[in-house]
Design a protein around this motif. Structure first.
Motif, short mmCIF file in Angstrom:
data_model
loop_
_atom_site.label_atom_id
_atom_site.label_comp_id
_atom_site.label_asym_id
_atom_site.label_seq_id
_atom_site.Cartn_x
_atom_site.Cartn_y
_atom_site.Cartn_z
N VAL A 126 141.88 79.44 -58.79
CA VAL A 126 143.01 79.81 -59.65
C VAL A 126 142.79 79.25 -61.05
O VAL A 126 143.02 79.94 -62.06
CB VAL A 126 144.34 79.31 -59.06
CG1 VAL A 126 145.49 79.65 -60.00
CG2 VAL A 126 144.58 79.92 -57.68
N ALA A 127 142.34 78.01 -61.13
CA ALA A 127 142.12 77.37 -62.44
C ALA A 127 141.08 78.12 -63.25
O ALA A 127 141.24 78.33 -64.46
CB ALA A 127 141.69 75.92 -62.24
N TRP A 128 140.00 78.56 -62.60
CA TRP A 128 138.97 79.30 -63.31
C TRP A 128 139.42 80.70 -63.69
O TRP A 128 138.83 81.33 -64.58
CB TRP A 128 137.69 79.37 -62.46
CG TRP A 128 136.84 78.14 -62.54
CD1 TRP A 128 136.66 77.19 -61.59
CD2 TRP A 128 136.04 77.74 -63.66
NE1 TRP A 128 135.81 76.21 -62.02
CE2 TRP A 128 135.41 76.52 -63.30
CE3 TRP A 128 135.79 78.27 -64.92
CZ2 TRP A 128 134.55 75.84 -64.16
CZ3 TRP A 128 134.94 77.60 -65.78
CH2 TRP A 128 134.32 76.40 -65.40
N SER A 129 140.46 81.20 -63.05
CA SER A 129 140.97 82.54 -63.37
C SER A 129 141.64 82.58 -64.74
O SER A 129 141.69 83.64 -65.37
CB SER A 129 141.98 82.99 -62.30
OG SER A 129 141.38 83.09 -61.04
N VAL A 130 142.15 81.44 -65.19
CA VAL A 130 142.85 81.40 -66.49
C VAL A 130 141.91 81.73 -67.64
O VAL A 130 142.18 82.65 -68.43
CB VAL A 130 143.54 80.05 -66.69
CG1 VAL A 130 144.17 79.98 -68.08
CG2 VAL A 130 144.60 79.83 -65.61
N PRO A 131 140.78 81.02 -67.80
CA PRO A 131 139.86 81.41 -68.88
C PRO A 131 139.28 82.81 -68.69
O PRO A 131 138.95 83.48 -69.67
CB PRO A 131 138.76 80.34 -68.83
CG PRO A 131 138.85 79.73 -67.48
CD PRO A 131 140.29 79.81 -67.09
N ALA A 132 139.16 83.25 -67.43
CA ALA A 132 138.66 84.61 -67.18
C ALA A 132 139.56 85.65 -67.83
O ALA A 132 139.09 86.60 -68.47
CB ALA A 132 138.55 84.86 -65.67
N VAL A 133 140.87 85.47 -67.69
CA VAL A 133 141.83 86.40 -68.30
C VAL A 133 141.76 86.30 -69.82
O VAL A 133 141.79 87.33 -70.53
CB VAL A 133 143.26 86.10 -67.80
CG1 VAL A 133 144.27 86.93 -68.58
CG2 VAL A 133 143.36 86.40 -66.30
N LEU A 134 141.66 85.10 -70.35
CA LEU A 134 141.62 84.91 -71.81
C LEU A 134 140.40 85.59 -72.42
O LEU A 134 140.51 86.26 -73.46
CB LEU A 134 141.62 83.41 -72.14
CG LEU A 134 142.90 82.66 -71.81
CD1 LEU A 134 142.73 81.17 -72.12
CD2 LEU A 134 144.08 83.22 -72.59
N PHE A 135 139.24 85.44 -71.79
CA PHE A 135 138.04 86.08 -72.31
C PHE A 135 138.12 87.60 -72.19
O PHE A 135 137.60 88.32 -73.04
CB PHE A 135 136.79 85.55 -71.57
CG PHE A 135 136.23 84.30 -72.17
CD1 PHE A 135 135.21 84.35 -73.09
CD2 PHE A 135 136.73 83.05 -71.83
CE1 PHE A 135 134.68 83.20 -73.66
CE2 PHE A 135 136.23 81.89 -72.38
CZ PHE A 135 135.20 81.96 -73.30
N PHE A 159 132.81 85.59 -64.85
CA PHE A 159 133.75 84.65 -64.23
C PHE A 159 133.91 84.91 -62.74
O PHE A 159 134.28 84.01 -61.98
CB PHE A 159 135.10 84.71 -64.93
CG PHE A 159 135.20 83.76 -66.09
CD1 PHE A 159 135.35 82.39 -65.87
CD2 PHE A 159 135.13 84.22 -67.39
CE1 PHE A 159 135.43 81.51 -66.93
CE2 PHE A 159 135.21 83.35 -68.46
CZ PHE A 159 135.36 81.99 -68.24
N GLY A 160 133.64 86.13 -62.28
CA GLY A 160 133.71 86.42 -60.86
C GLY A 160 132.76 85.54 -60.06
O GLY A 160 133.07 85.11 -58.94
N ILE A 161 131.58 85.26 -60.63
CA ILE A 161 130.60 84.40 -59.96
C ILE A 161 131.13 82.98 -59.85
O ILE A 161 131.07 82.35 -58.78
CB ILE A 161 129.27 84.42 -60.75
CG1 ILE A 161 128.64 85.82 -60.70
CG2 ILE A 161 128.30 83.36 -60.24
CD1 ILE A 161 127.45 86.01 -61.62
N VAL A 162 131.67 82.47 -60.94
CA VAL A 162 132.21 81.11 -60.95
C VAL A 162 133.39 80.98 -59.99
O VAL A 162 133.49 80.02 -59.21
CB VAL A 162 132.64 80.73 -62.39
CG1 VAL A 162 133.34 79.38 -62.40
CG2 VAL A 162 131.44 80.73 -63.32
#
Length: 297
Positions: A126-135, A159-162
């Protein structure tokens, strides 16, 4: 004798559902397939094999939904530029059939559903999803000032990989970042092919793309990006001792890269577009090799 006019013909009236499906490129799955294959490959590597149906469904649906949301954001940002590009003049927002507000609401709804799926996994994902949306939101605007916006797109796409590693392991190890870099080069390759299709239009309207920046070295660069993707993939996955299907998948991907060269070497719109639209098969070959390589290890 009929007269000619520079004013484009009005688009035929269509249902809202049809327009929304067109907005999210529902009839063009190549756009989400190039995202889903590397993500699934990372999911398999992170889990050491089949990750379970829950994570499989979460990542396939989440990838499709976020790509669709990204299309909404992209078309909002590019609505004024798209009027001047042959391929995009009849997109729903540009043609005035879907409002900016409608597109924004649809994109937000799709992103929220995708976030809801990730919430069923680990908090690290979930935490990594935040920068994914921003980018994803920022990418369309980089085409105004960044010489290689395809690199920024690669960050957004990867970001899907991360997130896959975070969802399975609760961490993002070195292997994940090597795969991240490998897919960055894959994105640079196929999205440069895509940019080669619109190069003349983009030059005229002042849009920045890798095809313009690379100039006459575009074809060489695309081939180099493909090669770097393959080498980094081998570096990341060789320690896992995968069975022979992994190497067969790499060979099939390499054969496709040679085919791509024959398609783009003359820089025709048609050839470059075919190369881009079929590029997801490279990712599919690599994923098949990974999945079967783990299964038969």
């Amino acid at each position: 004798m009929p007269t000619t006019s520079s004013t484009p013909m009005p688009a035929p009236r269509r249902s809202k559902l049809s327009l929304y499906l067109d907005l999210v490129r529902f009839n063009r799955p190549a756009g989400w397939l190039v995202l889903v294959w590397p993500t699934l490959a990372a999911l398999w590597v992170a889990a050491g094999g089949f990750p379970g149906w829950h994570l499989l469904v979460v990542f396939v649906l989440g990838t499709v939904l976020m790509r669709s949301a990204g299309c909404c954001i992209n078309d909002i940002a590019d609505r004024d530029f798209d009027r001047h590009v042959k391929r995009t003049t009849q997109r729903p927002i540009t043609s005035g059939q879907v409002s900016v507000k409608e597109a924004a609401l649809l994109g937000a709804a799709l992103a929220l559903v995708s976030l809801g799926l990730v919430l069923t996994t680990r908090w690290e994902a979930v935490a990594w999803s935040v920068p994914a949306v921003l980018f994803t939101i920022l990418y369309p605007f980089t085409k105004r000032f960044f010489a290689m916006p395809q690199a920024f797109l690669g960050i957004a796409f990867n970001f899907g990989i991360v997130i896959a590693f975070a969802a399975v392991q609760g961490q993002v190890p070195a292997t994940a970042w090597i795969l991240w870099l490998a897919n960055m080069f894959l994105v640079l390759a196929y999205d440069t092919e895509y940019a080669m299709v619109d190069r003349d239009d983009d030059l005229r309207i002042g849009m920045k793309t890798s095809a313009i920046t690379l100039g006459r070295f575009d074809v060489v660069a695309v081939m180099g990006f493909f090669v770097l993707c393959g080498l980094l993939t081998v570096w990341a996955l060789a320690p896992y001792g995968l069975a022979w299907p992994f190497w067969l998948g790499l060979a099939v991907a390499a054969a496709q890269v040679i085919w791509h060269f024959t398609l783009i070497r003359h820089r025709t719109r048609e050839g470059c577009f075919v190369a881009f639209s079929k590029s997801h098969w490279i990712g599919a070959s690599l994923f098949a090799g990974v999945a079967l390589g783990f299964a038969l290890r």
